[in-house]
Design a protein around this motif. Sequence first.
Motif, short mmCIF file in Angstrom:
data_model
loop_
_atom_site.label_atom_id
_atom_site.label_comp_id
_atom_site.label_asym_id
_atom_site.label_seq_id
_atom_site.Cartn_x
_atom_site.Cartn_y
_atom_site.Cartn_z
N ALA A 103 45.30 41.47 55.15
CA ALA A 103 45.27 40.01 55.03
C ALA A 103 46.28 39.41 55.98
O ALA A 103 47.44 39.85 56.04
CB ALA A 103 45.58 39.59 53.59
N ASP A 104 45.84 38.42 56.76
CA ASP A 104 46.74 37.70 57.67
C ASP A 104 47.54 38.64 58.55
O ASP A 104 48.77 38.56 58.64
CB ASP A 104 47.67 36.78 56.87
N SER A 105 46.85 39.57 59.19
CA SER A 105 47.45 40.49 60.16
C SER A 105 48.43 41.48 59.56
O SER A 105 49.20 42.11 60.28
CB SER A 105 48.16 39.70 61.29
N GLY A 106 48.43 41.63 58.24
CA GLY A 106 49.29 42.62 57.58
C GLY A 106 48.48 43.50 56.65
O GLY A 106 47.34 43.19 56.31
N VAL A 107 49.09 44.62 56.25
CA VAL A 107 48.47 45.54 55.29
C VAL A 107 49.34 45.55 54.04
O VAL A 107 50.57 45.73 54.12
CB VAL A 107 48.34 46.96 55.87
N TRP A 108 48.72 45.37 52.87
CA TRP A 108 49.46 45.24 51.61
C TRP A 108 48.98 46.29 50.62
O TRP A 108 47.85 46.72 50.64
CB TRP A 108 49.25 43.83 51.04
N GLY A 109 49.87 46.66 49.70
CA GLY A 109 49.55 47.66 48.70
C GLY A 109 50.35 48.93 48.92
O GLY A 109 51.31 48.93 49.69
N PRO A 110 49.97 50.01 48.22
CA PRO A 110 48.79 50.14 47.36
C PRO A 110 48.96 49.47 46.00
O PRO A 110 50.06 49.40 45.46
CB PRO A 110 48.63 51.65 47.21
N VAL A 111 47.86 48.98 45.46
CA VAL A 111 47.81 48.39 44.13
C VAL A 111 46.58 48.95 43.42
O VAL A 111 45.65 49.44 44.06
CB VAL A 111 47.74 46.85 44.18
N ARG A 112 46.58 48.85 42.10
CA ARG A 112 45.42 49.28 41.33
C ARG A 112 44.62 48.09 40.80
O ARG A 112 43.47 48.27 40.39
CB ARG A 112 45.85 50.16 40.16
N ARG A 113 45.22 46.92 40.84
CA ARG A 113 44.52 45.72 40.38
C ARG A 113 45.15 44.52 41.05
O ARG A 113 46.37 44.43 41.15
CB ARG A 113 44.61 45.58 38.86
N ARG A 114 44.31 43.62 41.51
CA ARG A 114 44.81 42.39 42.13
C ARG A 114 43.79 41.29 41.91
O ARG A 114 42.58 41.51 42.03
CB ARG A 114 45.07 42.58 43.61
N THR A 115 44.28 40.12 41.55
CA THR A 115 43.43 38.96 41.35
C THR A 115 43.83 37.86 42.32
O THR A 115 45.02 37.55 42.44
CB THR A 115 43.52 38.44 39.91
N TRP A 116 42.84 37.31 43.01
CA TRP A 116 43.08 36.19 43.90
C TRP A 116 42.37 34.95 43.35
O TRP A 116 41.21 35.03 42.92
CB TRP A 116 42.54 36.48 45.30
N THR A 117 43.07 33.82 43.39
CA THR A 117 42.51 32.56 42.93
C THR A 117 42.53 31.56 44.07
O THR A 117 43.52 31.47 44.81
CB THR A 117 43.33 32.01 41.75
N VAL A 118 41.44 30.81 44.21
CA VAL A 118 41.37 29.80 45.26
C VAL A 118 42.12 28.55 44.80
O VAL A 118 41.84 28.02 43.71
CB VAL A 118 39.91 29.44 45.57
N TRP A 119 43.06 28.12 45.62
CA TRP A 119 43.74 26.85 45.40
C TRP A 119 43.13 25.84 46.36
O TRP A 119 43.39 25.86 47.58
CB TRP A 119 45.25 26.98 45.62
N GLU A 120 42.33 24.95 45.83
CA GLU A 120 41.57 24.04 46.68
C GLU A 120 42.50 23.01 47.35
O GLU A 120 43.31 22.34 46.69
CB GLU A 120 40.52 23.31 45.85
#
Length: 283
Positions: free
Chosen positions: A256-273
């Motif tokens: 995401a955004d030119s970077g690598v994140w994690g490792p994770v086993r669960r992640r939730t993303w929410t849209v902020w309009e």
Amino acid sequence: MTEVATSATSDQLLVVIDPVARRMDGESVRIAKDVLSAGAVGTKVCLPADPEEFARVLARRGSRRPVVVGDDRALLRAVSLLHRQRELAGCVLSVVPVGGVLTVARSLGVPMGAVAAARAVLDGAERRLDLLVDDSDGVVLGALRIPPLAPREEPEDAGRPWLRTCQSLVRTLVPTRPLRPAQPSPVAGPSRLRVEVDGEILVDLDQPVEAVSVTPGGSGAAAVEVRPVSVGAEASPLLARGRRVTVSGADFRYRADSGVWGPVRRRTWTVWEGALGLTLPGD
């Protein structure tokens, strides 16, 4: 994406020049600074030496409109700081892209080139853009992708039995050295993930997938695409739109955004309009 008319040249600007931009392209930095200083009365230019000073300068901006001169990482740093301070709603951010990683700035519609980007800061309009915010309060400006797991590297002696014979002979003649702890090999094969969009399961753990992408799509929703592993004919991607996206399963990393994140086993993303106000060229 909502456009709001602004009187940009009447604002007082706080120009924050990222140190990486100064090192990589001092000439573009100088041009941007000259155009902005000439176009807006009372422009203040700051040259923070490190991310900590960058954060302090941004926090003390007062009523000035912040302008980041730097690459995608500097832009993400500024947006993340303003988000954590819950000041994005009342702030309009501008950026002059300078540096080696400019993919996100380009995708958001920021002009490439110091002069064009600086003119957009002065004469452009505020546009409200959606953001993805994860459950650790991290911010994603552009698309995020979960790539397939790395394939296991082929052993150097594969297909060469004569090499294994030579290695065995050498080991019998040379004193044995203490063994180093074995490093785990990358796991081969596709990912097995559960992807949920607004509580509905789009794909579950029993269906291996090649890739997952989540992109802010405007109007407060994200576009989700899951590519199942194809057997024979190419499998059609699974598509959905929603405000809340949860990915879970075995350890996974995401880009995401030119970077690598994690490792994770669960992640939730929410849209902020409309969470990010960014100055972009007018029509």
